[in-house]
Design a protein around this motif. Structure first.
Motif, PDB file in Angstrom:
ATOM      1  N   UNK A   1       0.958  -1.387   0.048  1.00 36.54           N
ATOM      2  CA  UNK A   1      -0.144   0.000  -0.083  1.00 36.54           C
ATOM      3  C   UNK A   1       0.939   1.159  -0.014  1.00 36.54           C
ATOM      4  N   UNK A   2       0.763   2.227  -0.901  1.00 39.45           N
ATOM      5  CA  UNK A   2       1.543   3.287  -1.026  1.00 39.45           C
ATOM      6  C   UNK A   2       0.786   4.397  -1.313  1.00 39.45           C
ATOM      7  N   UNK A   3       1.118   5.532  -0.591  1.00 41.52           N
ATOM      8  CA  UNK A   3       0.654   6.964  -0.986  1.00 41.52           C
ATOM      9  C   UNK A   3       0.604   7.416  -2.445  1.00 41.52           C
ATOM     10  N   UNK A   4      -0.504   8.052  -2.530  1.00 38.86           N
ATOM     11  CA  UNK A   4      -0.511   8.637  -3.999  1.00 38.86           C
ATOM     12  C   UNK A   4       0.782   9.316  -4.638  1.00 38.86           C
ATOM     13  N   UNK A   5       1.484  10.037  -3.820  1.00 39.02           N
ATOM     14  CA  UNK A   5       2.636  10.787  -4.369  1.00 39.02           C
ATOM     15  C   UNK A   5       3.718   9.907  -4.637  1.00 39.02           C
ATOM     16  N   UNK A   6       3.766   8.763  -3.961  1.00 41.75           N
ATOM     17  CA  UNK A   6       4.956   7.842  -4.157  1.00 41.75           C
ATOM     18  C   UNK A   6       4.528   6.909  -5.301  1.00 41.75           C
ATOM     19  N   UNK A   7       3.177   6.521  -5.433  1.00 42.66           N
ATOM     20  CA  UNK A   7       2.731   5.608  -6.605  1.00 42.66           C
ATOM     21  C   UNK A   7       3.073   6.658  -7.862  1.00 42.66           C
ATOM     22  N   UNK A   8       2.862   7.974  -7.869  1.00 43.72           N
ATOM     23  CA  UNK A   8       2.742   8.703  -9.086  1.00 43.72           C
ATOM     24  C   UNK A   8       4.427   8.767  -9.490  1.00 43.72           C
ATOM     25  N   UNK A   9       5.209   8.927  -8.207  1.00 44.88           N
ATOM     26  CA  UNK A   9       6.710   8.486  -8.909  1.00 44.88           C
ATOM     27  C   UNK A   9       7.140   7.416  -9.553  1.00 44.88           C
ATOM     28  N   UNK A  10       6.724   6.197  -8.872  1.00 45.00           N
ATOM     29  CA  UNK A  10       6.900   4.840  -9.443  1.00 45.00           C
ATOM     30  C   UNK A  10       6.521   4.724 -10.713  1.00 45.00           C
ATOM     31  N   UNK A  11       5.072   5.561 -11.188  1.00 46.92           N
ATOM     32  CA  UNK A  11       4.671   5.520 -12.429  1.00 46.92           C
ATOM     33  C   UNK A  11       5.667   6.278 -13.370  1.00 46.92           C
ATOM     34  N   UNK A  12       6.024   7.324 -12.759  1.00 42.08           N
ATOM     35  CA  UNK A  12       6.937   8.139 -13.703  1.00 42.08           C
ATOM     36  C   UNK A  12       8.248   7.180 -14.149  1.00 42.08           C
ATOM     37  N   UNK A  13       8.494   6.377 -13.676  1.00 38.63           N
ATOM     38  CA  UNK A  13       9.731   5.456 -13.830  1.00 38.63           C
ATOM     39  C   UNK A  13       9.340   4.254 -14.584  1.00 38.63           C
ATOM     40  N   UNK A  14       7.987   3.724 -14.448  1.00 38.94           N
ATOM     41  CA  UNK A  14       7.713   2.683 -15.254  1.00 38.94           C
ATOM     42  C   UNK A  14       7.287   2.880 -16.507  1.00 38.94           C
ATOM     43  N   UNK A  15       6.800   3.869 -16.511  1.00 36.21           N
ATOM     44  CA  UNK A  15       5.956   4.430 -18.006  1.00 36.21           C
ATOM     45  C   UNK A  15       6.950   4.200 -19.100  1.00 36.21           C
ATOM     46  N   UNK A  16       8.173   5.254 -18.931  1.00 35.41           N
ATOM     47  CA  UNK A  16       8.982   5.206 -20.036  1.00 35.41           C
ATOM     48  C   UNK A  16       9.996   3.960 -19.985  1.00 35.41           C
ATOM     49  N   UNK A  17      10.020   3.128 -18.954  1.00 30.12           N
ATOM     50  CA  UNK A  17      11.012   1.884 -18.916  1.00 30.12           C
ATOM     51  C   UNK A  17      10.224   0.983 -19.798  1.00 30.12           C
ATOM     52  N   UNK A  18       8.610   0.731 -19.626  1.00 28.01           N
ATOM     53  CA  UNK A  18       8.006  -0.027 -20.265  1.00 28.01           C
ATOM     54  C   UNK A  18       7.972   0.385 -21.879  1.00 28.01           C
TER      55      UNK A  18
END
Length: 98
Positions: free
Chosen positions: A46-63
Motif C-alpha cells: 500500500x503506497x501513498x498517491x505521491x509515491x505511486x505517481x513517482x513509481x509510475x514516472x519511472x515505469x511508463x518510460x521503462x515499459x
C-alpha cells in the motif's frame, strides 16, 4: 530549475534492468505493480498517491523503451488498469528466444 552537478555529492549512472529480470514470465501485472517491482517494492504494498505517481514516472518510460518485450491483456472491467507481462520467449538479456 536546473542545478549544477557540483551541488551533489553522489552521482550514479542511470541503470535499468531488463523486463525478464523484474517480472515473472508466468504472470501479468498492472502498471502500478510493474512500477513497484521495478523499484524493488512488494507489488501488493500500500503506497501513498505521491509515491505511486513517482513509481509510475519511472515505469511508463521503462515499459515504452522495452515495449517489444511485453504483451497486454485488457482489464476485467472498465475503470481498472490493464495487465502487462513478458512476451513469450523473452529471456533475461531482453532477447527473444527463437
Amino acid at each position: 530549475m536546473p542545478r549544477p552537478k557540483s551541488d551533489f555529492d553522489d552521482l550514479r549512472p542511470l541503470e535499468f534492468r531488463e523486463p525478464a529480470e523484474v517480472l515473472d514470465a508466468d504472470k501479468l501485472y498492472t502498471i502500478y505493480e510493474v512500477g513497484r517491482l521495478l523499484q524493488g517494492v512488494d507489488p501488493e504494498a500500500e503506497l501513498d498517491i505521491e509515491t505511486e505517481n513517482v513509481l509510475l514516472d519511472w515505469a511508463i518510460p521503462w515499459m515504452m523503451g522495452h515495449s517489444e518485450q511485453f504483451v497486454f491483456a485488457e482489464p476485467e472491467t472498465d475503470g481498472e488498469p490493464g495487465y502487462y507481462g513478458l512476451a513469450p520467449g523473452v529471456d533475461a538479456d531482453g532477447a527473444s528466444e527463437q
